[in-house]
Write a protein that holds these residues in place. Sequence first.
Motif, mmCIF file in Angstrom:
data_model
loop_
_atom_site.group_PDB
_atom_site.id
_atom_site.type_symbol
_atom_site.label_atom_id
_atom_site.label_comp_id
_atom_site.label_asym_id
_atom_site.label_seq_id
_atom_site.Cartn_x
_atom_site.Cartn_y
_atom_site.Cartn_z
ATOM 1 N N PRO A 129 0.747 -1.270 -0.114
ATOM 2 C CA PRO A 129 -0.197 -0.222 0.158
ATOM 3 C C PRO A 129 1.193 1.202 0.296
ATOM 4 C CG PRO A 129 -1.077 -1.602 1.410
ATOM 5 C CD PRO A 129 -0.161 -2.077 1.045
ATOM 6 N N ALA A 130 2.192 1.239 0.861
ATOM 7 C CA ALA A 130 3.014 2.706 0.658
ATOM 8 C C ALA A 130 2.858 2.425 -0.704
ATOM 9 C CB ALA A 130 4.034 2.404 1.227
ATOM 10 N N GLY A 131 3.875 1.847 -1.208
ATOM 11 C CA GLY A 131 4.164 1.781 -2.365
ATOM 12 C C GLY A 131 3.117 2.467 -3.737
ATOM 13 N N GLN A 132 1.649 1.702 -3.760
ATOM 14 C CA GLN A 132 1.247 2.369 -4.180
ATOM 15 C C GLN A 132 1.106 3.361 -4.237
ATOM 16 O OE1 GLN A 132 -1.898 -0.175 -3.286
ATOM 17 N NE2 GLN A 132 -1.082 -2.765 -4.498
ATOM 18 N N ARG A 133 1.178 4.064 -3.040
ATOM 19 C CA ARG A 133 0.191 5.563 -3.139
ATOM 20 C C ARG A 133 1.293 6.987 -3.420
ATOM 21 N NH1 ARG A 133 -1.769 3.056 2.509
ATOM 22 N NH2 ARG A 133 0.254 3.415 3.160
ATOM 23 N N ARG A 134 2.764 5.838 -3.130
ATOM 24 C CA ARG A 134 3.907 6.801 -3.447
ATOM 25 C C ARG A 134 3.865 6.788 -4.950
ATOM 26 N NH1 ARG A 134 8.861 3.817 -0.888
ATOM 27 N NH2 ARG A 134 7.708 2.358 -3.020
ATOM 28 N N LEU A 135 3.217 5.977 -5.516
ATOM 29 C CA LEU A 135 3.896 5.658 -7.076
ATOM 30 C C LEU A 135 2.500 6.411 -7.608
ATOM 31 C CD1 LEU A 135 4.909 4.980 -9.621
ATOM 32 C CD2 LEU A 135 3.322 2.915 -10.146
ATOM 33 N N ALA A 136 1.400 6.290 -6.888
ATOM 34 C CA ALA A 136 -0.045 7.925 -6.932
ATOM 35 C C ALA A 136 0.289 8.774 -7.465
ATOM 36 C CB ALA A 136 -1.384 7.006 -6.091
ATOM 37 N N GLY A 137 0.818 9.473 -6.203
ATOM 38 C CA GLY A 137 1.434 10.754 -5.828
ATOM 39 C C GLY A 137 2.680 11.190 -6.895
ATOM 40 N N ALA A 138 2.883 10.633 -7.600
ATOM 41 C CA ALA A 138 3.407 10.984 -8.269
ATOM 42 C C ALA A 138 3.717 11.535 -9.974
ATOM 43 C CB ALA A 138 4.687 9.877 -9.018
ATOM 44 N N VAL B 76 9.371 3.286 -10.744
ATOM 45 C CA VAL B 76 8.900 2.214 -9.876
ATOM 46 C C VAL B 76 10.448 1.626 -9.566
ATOM 47 C CG1 VAL B 76 8.680 -0.503 -9.467
ATOM 48 C CG2 VAL B 76 6.889 0.956 -10.228
ATOM 49 N N VAL B 77 11.302 1.543 -10.594
ATOM 50 C CA VAL B 77 12.695 1.738 -10.629
ATOM 51 C C VAL B 77 13.546 1.744 -9.795
ATOM 52 C CG1 VAL B 77 15.210 0.584 -11.598
ATOM 53 C CG2 VAL B 77 12.851 0.344 -12.455
ATOM 54 N N ASP B 78 13.143 3.283 -9.443
ATOM 55 C CA ASP B 78 13.973 4.990 -9.109
ATOM 56 C C ASP B 78 13.217 4.265 -7.144
ATOM 57 O OD1 ASP B 78 15.397 6.669 -8.951
ATOM 58 O OD2 ASP B 78 13.036 8.000 -8.287
ATOM 59 N N ASP B 79 12.190 4.443 -7.068
ATOM 60 C CA ASP B 79 12.084 4.305 -5.721
ATOM 61 C C ASP B 79 12.212 2.459 -4.993
ATOM 62 O OD1 ASP B 79 9.981 5.707 -5.715
ATOM 63 O OD2 ASP B 79 8.112 5.126 -6.630
ATOM 64 N N ALA B 80 12.796 1.535 -5.915
ATOM 65 C CA ALA B 80 13.780 0.812 -5.588
ATOM 66 C C ALA B 80 14.501 1.017 -5.214
ATOM 67 C CB ALA B 80 12.988 -0.928 -6.629
ATOM 68 N N CYS B 81 15.272 1.088 -5.874
ATOM 69 C CA CYS B 81 16.608 1.285 -5.946
ATOM 70 C C CYS B 81 17.093 2.631 -4.136
ATOM 71 C CB CYS B 81 17.170 2.308 -7.109
ATOM 72 S SG CYS B 81 17.439 1.042 -8.324
ATOM 73 N N ASP B 82 15.484 3.537 -4.881
ATOM 74 C CA ASP B 82 16.108 4.888 -4.107
ATOM 75 C C ASP B 82 15.391 4.624 -2.658
ATOM 76 O OD1 ASP B 82 17.956 6.458 -5.354
ATOM 77 O OD2 ASP B 82 16.594 7.423 -6.107
ATOM 78 N N ASP B 83 14.617 4.046 -2.346
ATOM 79 C CA ASP B 83 13.547 4.142 -0.900
ATOM 80 C C ASP B 83 14.046 2.557 -0.342
ATOM 81 O OD1 ASP B 83 13.186 6.989 -1.016
ATOM 82 O OD2 ASP B 83 10.907 6.443 -2.705
ATOM 83 N N ASP B 84 13.506 1.966 -1.029
ATOM 84 C CA ASP B 84 13.431 0.077 -0.562
ATOM 85 C C ASP B 84 15.005 -0.253 -0.796
ATOM 86 O OD1 ASP B 84 11.153 0.634 -1.028
ATOM 87 O OD2 ASP B 84 10.502 -0.198 -2.681
ATOM 88 N N GLY B 85 15.893 0.023 -1.286
ATOM 89 C CA GLY B 85 17.173 0.273 -0.307
ATOM 90 C C GLY B 85 18.347 -1.417 -1.468
ATOM 91 N N LEU B 86 17.421 -1.422 -2.734
ATOM 92 C CA LEU B 86 18.022 -2.232 -4.118
ATOM 93 C C LEU B 86 18.816 -1.150 -4.220
ATOM 94 C CD1 LEU B 86 17.823 -5.395 -5.677
ATOM 95 C CD2 LEU B 86 16.368 -3.162 -7.239
ATOM 96 N N GLY B 87 19.044 -0.310 -4.625
ATOM 97 C CA GLY B 87 20.465 1.197 -5.393
ATOM 98 C C GLY B 87 21.250 0.771 -4.542
ATOM 99 N N THR B 88 21.313 0.306 -3.218
ATOM 100 C CA THR B 88 22.318 1.038 -2.108
ATOM 101 C C THR B 88 23.465 -0.490 -2.291
ATOM 102 O OG1 THR B 88 21.531 -0.442 -0.133
ATOM 103 C CG2 THR B 88 20.730 1.393 -0.276
ATOM 104 N N ASP B 89 23.477 -1.601 -2.887
ATOM 105 C CA ASP B 89 25.132 -2.636 -2.849
ATOM 106 C C ASP B 89 24.561 -3.093 -4.301
ATOM 107 O OD1 ASP B 89 25.833 -4.812 -3.152
ATOM 108 O OD2 ASP B 89 24.775 -5.789 -1.405
#
Length: 316
Positions: A42-51, A81-94
Amino acid sequence: MRGFALSALHVPPFPARRHPAVERVAGESAGWVRDLGLVDDPAGQRRLAGAHAAELAGRACPEASPGGLRLLTDLINWLFVVDDACDDDGLGTDPVRLAPTVAALLTVLDRLGDPTPSGPAGGNPLAVALHDLCRRAREAQRPALLLRLVSQLREYLLALLWEAANRERHRVPGVAEYVQMRRHTGGVRPSFTVTDLTHPARSGPAHRADPALAVLDALATDLVCWCNDLFSYAKERGDTPATHNLVTTIAGETGQGEEAALAAAAARFNAALAAYAERDAALAVGADDGLRAFLATRRDWVRATYDWSRAAARYT
């Protein structure tokens, strides 16, 4: 910080335009995201809708067919979605963790949207969605634009590994390095190409390779990215300055404090905007239909980014 961007940045001197089908396409694209399982919390869905990807696409592509607007909106949603996965969900830290995802998506790009082989990358939602975007671009039967789009998306994915390596090492790049790489990490160039795809074919590859157009295209890319950086800086900095932001790279290279670095970044944007407007006006003199279409799409994107950023909940 949004107030600083609004007061410091010059308004792009191009008309603000908006596609009449924004609301309808927004609903269709939200369904595409949902059906493919691109965002499952739900948080990701709200984040994307707000974009409000359709709002950005509708301002950047005001004369497209509804199908063309939908393709651009879906691409922007996928990039978010890719940007959020990297920046907010930690995928882009490693980079080690990110590399398998990038490899799977590169495999999809190698197919060039060919619908005949079996499903891409074992049903990974990001891969399935990327293949769908490429397939629809392929259906336009504009092979030069399809190849350009795939090449630019490949550059975007590989640049994400550069970002991940910087984050892993807490490294802030220099300004020149950042400006060059930001042209790829921003996802702007594939968005430009999809916008070109929505216009009738008018100019050939030789026309598109004109060095003057390449300079203008790079300036438009920079303006979109730097505008984004200034409006998003407050959200990105948190308690620690963001690694990948024009403001942070200026501060790191020059030793300036935050206020001075913000002012320097805004001055860089304003100077680039003035140079862009001058080059655009010179190219418009005696332009043929193909060149006029090219200039119009870049103007629309520069103005759209500014207008969309002023109200984007994504940066609050």
